[in-house]
Enzyme design. Structure first.
Site, PDB file in Angstrom:
ATOM      1  N   MET A 158       0.783  -1.174   0.161  1.00  0.00           N
ATOM      2  CA  MET A 158      -0.019   0.059   0.158  1.00  0.00           C
ATOM      3  C   MET A 158       0.883   1.200  -0.144  1.00  0.00           C
ATOM      4  SD  MET A 158      -3.216  -0.893   2.511  1.00  0.00           S
ATOM      5  CE  MET A 158      -4.292  -2.308   2.278  1.00  0.00           C
ATOM      6  N   CYS A 159       0.243   2.494  -0.051  1.00  0.00           N
ATOM      7  CA  CYS A 159       1.084   3.596  -0.238  1.00  0.00           C
ATOM      8  C   CYS A 159       1.379   4.137   1.409  1.00  0.00           C
ATOM      9  CB  CYS A 159       0.010   4.653  -0.933  1.00  0.00           C
ATOM     10  SG  CYS A 159      -0.444   4.128  -2.369  1.00  0.00           S
TER      11      CYS A 159
END
Length: 263
Positions: free
Chosen positions: A1-2
């Site tokens: 994920m970011c």
């Protein structure tokens, strides 16, 4: 994920130290190689830098790291793509106008069935679930508050409940700002720290850099930094709970809504 990075301060402050740590996670100490971006607010305007290349290799990121742009509100993001190709239009943060102000948004997570989010005046340009969620959120705000609000607590509560709806679609960690307020919503990973006098030293986790904030600040400065994961290894960061929503104004936490169970 970011990963997300935000700042709220009571005086224009640069974010070079924190950004230096974050950019290493964009392909060097972390897997977030699919672009990065940052937005600084200056008065009623905002200045955005984006690049779909890894932040650890980006010449633009190096410019931002070395150029001390001062702001009271900052939103930044490094991307690990899961919805939409690695292109500039899919790179966070995203910005739209509402109530005569620029609003900036960045998201960490992945949503399902996001195509069902209703369209309105604000429409996504790219292909990401994040930008569609942002546009939906602004359209919801515009419908509920057709005129610029004079009382902000009902607005914060409304945003928090709409964020609960988005969390129902998956992982939804968010930073949102209009240049005055920096808003944070947590599903699973979001931390914050508020620095004020007496200031001390801080050391980055991802780079061999230490700063003495006592030399960089005044006794009246208040600076809050929000990040997906702590950026320093010698400070006490606060981890937000699932469903927690916080509003920061000039560095101070002015509104919080505790975790809500949506099951």
């Amino acid at each position: 994920m970011c990963e997300l990075l935000g700042m709220s301060a009571n005086v224009p402050t640069d974010i070079c130290f924190s950004f230096t740590g974050l950019m290493q996670r964009g392909g060097k100490t972390g897997p977030h190689r699919d672009g990065w971006g940052i937005t600084f607010y200056e008065g009623k305007g905002c200045r955005t830098f984006k690049d779909p290349t890894p932040s650890c290799q980006s010449e633009i990121a190096k410019l931002v790291q070395q150029y001390p742009i001062k702001s009271c509100a900052v939103i930044s993001h490094i991307r690990q793509a899961n919805r939409g190709g690695v292109r500039l239009e899919n790179t966070h943060p995203f910005t739209r106008e509402l109530w005569g102000s620029y609003w900036t948004f960045a998201h960490n997570g992945q949503l399902s069935d996001y195509e069902s989010l209703a369209d309105g005046y604000s429409k996504p340009v790219g292909e990401t679930d994040s930008e569609r969620a942002f546009c939906w959120l602004l359209n919801q705000l515009d419908a509920e508050f057709p005129y610029p609000p004079t009382l902000w607590e009902p607005v914060f509560e409304f945003i928090a409940t709409r964020c609960d709806e988005l969390r129902g679609l998956g992982v939804y960690n968010m930073l949102l700002s209009d240049g005055k307020y920096v808003l944070a919503y947590c599903t699973n990973n979001l931390h914050h720290i508020t620095r004020r006098a007496p200031f001390g030293k801080a050391s980055l986790i991802d780079e061999d850099v230490t700063i003495d904030f006592q030399r960089e600040t005044t006794a009246k400065d208040v600076v809050t930094v929000i990040a997906t994961q702590p950026l320093t290894n010698n400070e006490q960061w606060q981890k937000m709970k699932t469903g927690e929503f916080n509003a920061f104004h000039f560095g101070e936490l002015i509104y919080t809504r505790n975790a809500v169970n949506i099951d």
